[in-house]
Design a protein around this motif. Structure first.
Motif, PDB file in Angstrom:
ATOM      1  N   ASN A  37       0.819  -1.223   0.000  1.00  0.00           N
ATOM      2  CA  ASN A  37       0.000   0.000   0.000  1.00  0.00           C
ATOM      3  C   ASN A  37       0.852   1.271   0.000  1.00  0.00           C
ATOM      4  O   ASN A  37       0.386   2.336   0.418  1.00  0.00           O
ATOM      5  N   GLY A  38       2.081   1.166  -0.475  1.00  0.00           N
ATOM      6  CA  GLY A  38       3.006   2.278  -0.397  1.00  0.00           C
ATOM      7  C   GLY A  38       2.908   3.266  -1.537  1.00  0.00           C
ATOM      8  O   GLY A  38       2.390   2.974  -2.616  1.00  0.00           O
ATOM      9  N   VAL A  39       3.427   4.484  -1.245  1.00  0.00           N
ATOM     10  CA  VAL A  39       3.590   5.529  -2.270  1.00  0.00           C
ATOM     11  C   VAL A  39       5.065   5.943  -2.180  1.00  0.00           C
ATOM     12  O   VAL A  39       5.473   6.661  -1.255  1.00  0.00           O
ATOM     13  N   VAL A  40       5.856   5.478  -3.134  1.00  0.00           N
ATOM     14  CA  VAL A  40       7.297   5.707  -3.109  1.00  0.00           C
ATOM     15  C   VAL A  40       7.689   6.573  -4.300  1.00  0.00           C
ATOM     16  O   VAL A  40       7.221   6.368  -5.418  1.00  0.00           O
ATOM     17  N   ILE A  41       8.577   7.550  -4.027  1.00  0.00           N
ATOM     18  CA  ILE A  41       9.084   8.413  -5.090  1.00  0.00           C
ATOM     19  C   ILE A  41      10.510   7.983  -5.434  1.00  0.00           C
ATOM     20  O   ILE A  41      11.360   7.831  -4.551  1.00  0.00           O
ATOM     21  N   TYR A  42      10.739   7.775  -6.727  1.00  0.00           N
ATOM     22  CA  TYR A  42      12.069   7.463  -7.225  1.00  0.00           C
ATOM     23  C   TYR A  42      12.575   8.637  -8.057  1.00  0.00           C
ATOM     24  O   TYR A  42      11.807   9.288  -8.777  1.00  0.00           O
ATOM     25  N   ASN A  43      13.893   8.895  -7.941  1.00  0.00           N
ATOM     26  CA  ASN A  43      14.500   9.922  -8.789  1.00  0.00           C
ATOM     27  C   ASN A  43      15.820   9.414  -9.349  1.00  0.00           C
ATOM     28  O   ASN A  43      16.200   8.250  -9.137  1.00  0.00           O
ATOM     29  N   LYS A  44      16.567  10.279 -10.026  1.00  0.00           N
ATOM     30  CA  LYS A  44      17.774   9.881 -10.756  1.00  0.00           C
ATOM     31  C   LYS A  44      18.853   9.284  -9.855  1.00  0.00           C
ATOM     32  O   LYS A  44      19.764   8.609 -10.354  1.00  0.00           O
ATOM     33  N   ASP A  80      15.542  14.460 -15.435  1.00  0.00           N
ATOM     34  CA  ASP A  80      14.467  15.462 -15.398  1.00  0.00           C
ATOM     35  C   ASP A  80      13.120  14.906 -14.974  1.00  0.00           C
ATOM     36  O   ASP A  80      12.099  15.591 -15.096  1.00  0.00           O
ATOM     37  N   VAL A  81      13.072  13.669 -14.473  1.00  0.00           N
ATOM     38  CA  VAL A  81      11.778  13.099 -14.082  1.00  0.00           C
ATOM     39  C   VAL A  81      11.843  12.525 -12.670  1.00  0.00           C
ATOM     40  O   VAL A  81      12.918  12.240 -12.138  1.00  0.00           O
ATOM     41  N   LYS A  82      10.640  12.383 -12.083  1.00  0.00           N
ATOM     42  CA  LYS A  82      10.452  11.591 -10.881  1.00  0.00           C
ATOM     43  C   LYS A  82       9.388  10.553 -11.189  1.00  0.00           C
ATOM     44  O   LYS A  82       8.521  10.772 -12.048  1.00  0.00           O
ATOM     45  N   VAL A  83       9.449   9.442 -10.495  1.00  0.00           N
ATOM     46  CA  VAL A  83       8.450   8.389 -10.696  1.00  0.00           C
ATOM     47  C   VAL A  83       7.732   8.148  -9.383  1.00  0.00           C
ATOM     48  O   VAL A  83       8.371   7.915  -8.343  1.00  0.00           O
ATOM     49  N   ILE A  84       6.395   8.233  -9.423  1.00  0.00           N
ATOM     50  CA  ILE A  84       5.572   7.883  -8.264  1.00  0.00           C
ATOM     51  C   ILE A  84       5.145   6.436  -8.442  1.00  0.00           C
ATOM     52  O   ILE A  84       4.424   6.105  -9.398  1.00  0.00           O
ATOM     53  N   SER A  85       5.592   5.574  -7.561  1.00  0.00           N
ATOM     54  CA  SER A  85       5.302   4.149  -7.649  1.00  0.00           C
ATOM     55  C   SER A  85       4.339   3.775  -6.534  1.00  0.00           C
ATOM     56  O   SER A  85       4.619   4.031  -5.353  1.00  0.00           O
ATOM     57  N   VAL A  86       3.192   3.193  -6.897  1.00  0.00           N
ATOM     58  CA  VAL A  86       2.145   2.920  -5.913  1.00  0.00           C
ATOM     59  C   VAL A  86       1.787   1.439  -5.898  1.00  0.00           C
ATOM     60  O   VAL A  86       1.988   0.714  -6.880  1.00  0.00           O
ATOM     61  N   HIS A  87       1.235   1.013  -4.772  1.00  0.00           N
ATOM     62  CA  HIS A  87       0.892  -0.396  -4.591  1.00  0.00           C
ATOM     63  C   HIS A  87      -0.368  -0.501  -3.740  1.00  0.00           C
ATOM     64  O   HIS A  87      -0.659   0.361  -2.910  1.00  0.00           O
ATOM     65  N   GLY A  88      -1.146  -1.564  -3.956  1.00  0.00           N
ATOM     66  CA  GLY A  88      -2.291  -1.880  -3.107  1.00  0.00           C
ATOM     67  C   GLY A  88      -3.368  -0.813  -3.147  1.00  0.00           C
ATOM     68  O   GLY A  88      -3.818  -0.385  -4.217  1.00  0.00           O
ATOM     69  N   LYS A 120       1.730   0.201  -9.858  1.00  0.00           N
ATOM     70  CA  LYS A 120       1.554   1.116 -10.986  1.00  0.00           C
ATOM     71  C   LYS A 120       2.528   2.265 -10.795  1.00  0.00           C
ATOM     72  O   LYS A 120       2.813   2.675  -9.657  1.00  0.00           O
ATOM     73  N   GLU A 121       3.018   2.812 -11.911  1.00  0.00           N
ATOM     74  CA  GLU A 121       4.007   3.877 -11.801  1.00  0.00           C
ATOM     75  C   GLU A 121       3.653   5.035 -12.735  1.00  0.00           C
ATOM     76  O   GLU A 121       3.265   4.827 -13.898  1.00  0.00           O
ATOM     77  N   TYR A 122       3.828   6.261 -12.197  1.00  0.00           N
ATOM     78  CA  TYR A 122       3.474   7.479 -12.912  1.00  0.00           C
ATOM     79  C   TYR A 122       4.729   8.336 -13.054  1.00  0.00           C
ATOM     80  O   TYR A 122       5.313   8.771 -12.053  1.00  0.00           O
ATOM     81  N   VAL A 123       5.156   8.536 -14.287  1.00  0.00           N
ATOM     82  CA  VAL A 123       6.363   9.307 -14.566  1.00  0.00           C
ATOM     83  C   VAL A 123       5.974  10.782 -14.641  1.00  0.00           C
ATOM     84  O   VAL A 123       5.105  11.178 -15.433  1.00  0.00           O
ATOM     85  N   ILE A 124       6.634  11.604 -13.792  1.00  0.00           N
ATOM     86  CA  ILE A 124       6.275  13.012 -13.633  1.00  0.00           C
ATOM     87  C   ILE A 124       7.414  13.901 -14.123  1.00  0.00           C
ATOM     88  O   ILE A 124       8.565  13.732 -13.721  1.00  0.00           O
ATOM     89  N   LYS A 125       7.062  14.844 -14.979  1.00  0.00           N
ATOM     90  CA  LYS A 125       8.019  15.868 -15.422  1.00  0.00           C
ATOM     91  C   LYS A 125       7.325  17.220 -15.342  1.00  0.00           C
ATOM     92  O   LYS A 125       6.254  17.402 -15.929  1.00  0.00           O
ATOM     93  N   ASN A 126       7.924  18.148 -14.603  1.00  0.00           N
ATOM     94  CA  ASN A 126       7.320  19.473 -14.415  1.00  0.00           C
ATOM     95  C   ASN A 126       5.880  19.365 -13.925  1.00  0.00           C
ATOM     96  O   ASN A 126       4.976  20.047 -14.426  1.00  0.00           O
ATOM     97  N   ASN A 127       5.674  18.477 -12.941  1.00  0.00           N
ATOM     98  CA  ASN A 127       4.356  18.267 -12.305  1.00  0.00           C
ATOM     99  C   ASN A 127       3.309  17.667 -13.246  1.00  0.00           C
ATOM    100  O   ASN A 127       2.121  17.667 -12.917  1.00  0.00           O
TER     101      ASN A 127
END
Length: 466
Positions: free
Chosen positions: A271-278, A313-321, A291-298
């Motif tokens: 059930n986590g919400v984890v942010i990954y970056n470079k 130049d991106v962050k990824v929001i990775s979610v579960h559960g 599921k993962e959402y690739v974010i650039k400039n919001n």
């Protein structure tokens, strides 16, 4: 033929005599063994008719000194000598055909020195109970290296201290292993790669390289502790600040729902919400159960099932559960806002190194291991230790104490805090210790890591030239 027999017989006699000479060990007498005691050392004197050749071996992690005298000493009556001494447990004399051994059993490892004297002939060994030596050298202008070697009733200690004056033309930085979080690297390798004058191990870590502590590099938060813990703020003017801090991360969805961030650059939990970056790796390395959402400039620029590519130049929001359900209506092109905060003061600091617990606060011993929920592996017992401190005149102290070895038993957190104070620290913070504790100066390992070799770690605190 008779002449030949005579020659063989003569050779045989010479061989027997020669072998006898080899087998016959030199004889001497140990007439008496006596002692003298002072608070600093105990002297054991062997009164002899002549001092024999000898060698010394140290066994049982420094708890046993064996003096082997060449030849029989005729000392069989002198055995198992009892001595009321804080260091020496007992002395045993053992004699064989070719050597005599004096076995000195100790309560703790110590230093010693030996000598022999004439008129009358005697040999002695000084068991040094209390000593305190300091060696000092200049590493670079404004950087001094001190080695403190001491022994007392608590055992032996060897500590390496780097003292950096405010005038030193250096800057401080956090170096991460292999320039990414996953994977590990030795302190010496990171020191060489970053051209560090001095480097010490820093953060706690998982075996996969994930950093356990709030870390910020060049304005980017790259890891969190998951609970309030002490950290070090690296200011542009080389000043340091010490404080217990916590991370607060939030994700605002297009429907204005707000979800708490559960981690940065770490394995995604249930059930986590984890942010990954470079800083994590080339990809998120996640499984297909999220599921993962690739974010650039919001803005959402891609939606993946797992293992998303990480670029500068991106962050990824990775979610579960249950978090996946909250993101169910999010589509490419939507706006997602990520907010990350510590507090007003620390949000302005671009470089932060998390560790803990605190050792010294405002010139008083202040060990925060209970408040910060450190386990016994950190908080209990003597161990190799690494720490950083600040003096009242803004000198920076880097300290590595060897441990779990005969030359140095290590320190408790309290002993380390007092040691930091002794060396002038008014603020001090504990770094990771144990087999990780290591100091490298100009590409040379100056301490003795307790594993017997370098342990691969995740970060170092590096002192580099400007």
């Amino acid at each position: 033929m008779k002449k030949l027999y005579k020659i063989f017989a003569a050779i045989l006699v010479i061989q027997v005599l020669f072998q006898g000479m080899l087998m016959a060990a030199p004889a001497y007498k140990i007439n008496n063994i006596r002692f003298s005691q002072t608070p600093e050392f105990t002297r054991i004197v062997f009164d002899c008719d002549k001092v024999p050749e000898y060698k010394i071996n140290i066994l049982n992690n420094g708890l046993q000194i064996i003096i082997s005298f060449n030849g029989t000493a005729n000392a069989s009556k002198i055995q198992n000598l009892a001595l009321k001494d804080a260091v020496i447990k007992n002395i045993t004399i053992m004699e064989s055909a070719d050597e005599t051994k004096a076995i000195i059993d100790l309560n703790y490892a110590v230093a010693y020195k030996v000598n022999s004297l004439k008129n009358p002939e005697r040999f002695y060994i000084d068991i040094i109970k209390n000593y305190d030596r300091k060696l000092q050298e200049t590493v670079a202008p404004g950087i001094e290296h001190k080695t403190i070697i001491r022994s007392n009733e608590k055992g032996n200690i060897t500590a390496n201290i780097i003292d950096i004056a405010p005038t030193a033309a250096v800057k401080f930085k956090t170096v991460i292993s292999n320039d990414m979080i996953t994977g590990l690297e030795t302190v010496s390798s990171m020191a060489t790669r970053s051209k560090a004058i001095v480097a010490v191990n820093a953060s706690y870590f998982n075996t996969n390289g994930e950093i356990l502590g709030l870390t910020k590099i060049d304005g980017n938060i790259i890891s969190t502790a998951g609970l309030p813990r002490s950290a070090l703020g690296l200011l542009p003017d080389n000043k340091l600040i010490f404080e217990q801090i916590d991370y607060n991360g939030m994700v605002r969805l297009p429907n204005q729902k707000i979800l708490a961030v559960t981690g940065i650059n770490c394995e995604r939990g249930e059930n986590g919400v984890v942010i990954y970056n470079k800083y994590y790796d080339k990809t998120t390395k996640t499984n297909e159960f999220g599921k993962e959402y690739v974010i650039k400039n919001n803005q959402v620029i891609a939606i993946n099932n797992n293992n998303s590519i990480l670029t500068d130049d991106v962050k990824v929001i990775s979610v579960h559960g249950t978090a996946v359900e909250q993101f169910a209506d999010v589509k490419i092109g939507d706006t997602i806002q990520i907010s990350e905060s510590i507090n007003e003061k620390w949000d302005k600091i671009d470089n932060i190194l998390g560790a803990g617990p605190m050792l010294v606060k405002n010139n008083s011993v202040y060990i925060s291991s209970k408040q910060e929920q450190f386990g016994n592996d950190v908080a209990s017992g003597r161990a190799p230790r690494t720490a950083i401190g600040l003096t009242k005149d803004n000198h920076i102290l880097l300290v590595v104490v060897d441990g779990r070895q005969s030359h140095s038993g290590g320190m408790t957190l309290l002993e380390l805090a007092l040691f930091m104070q002794e060396n002038g620290a008014i603020q001090a913070l504990n770094f990771d210790g144990g087999g990780s504790s290591e100091m490298v100066i100009n590409n040379n390992i100056v301490n003795k890591p307790s594993d017997g070799k370098e342990r691969k770690v995740t970060t170092v605190f590096a002192v580099v030239g400007k």
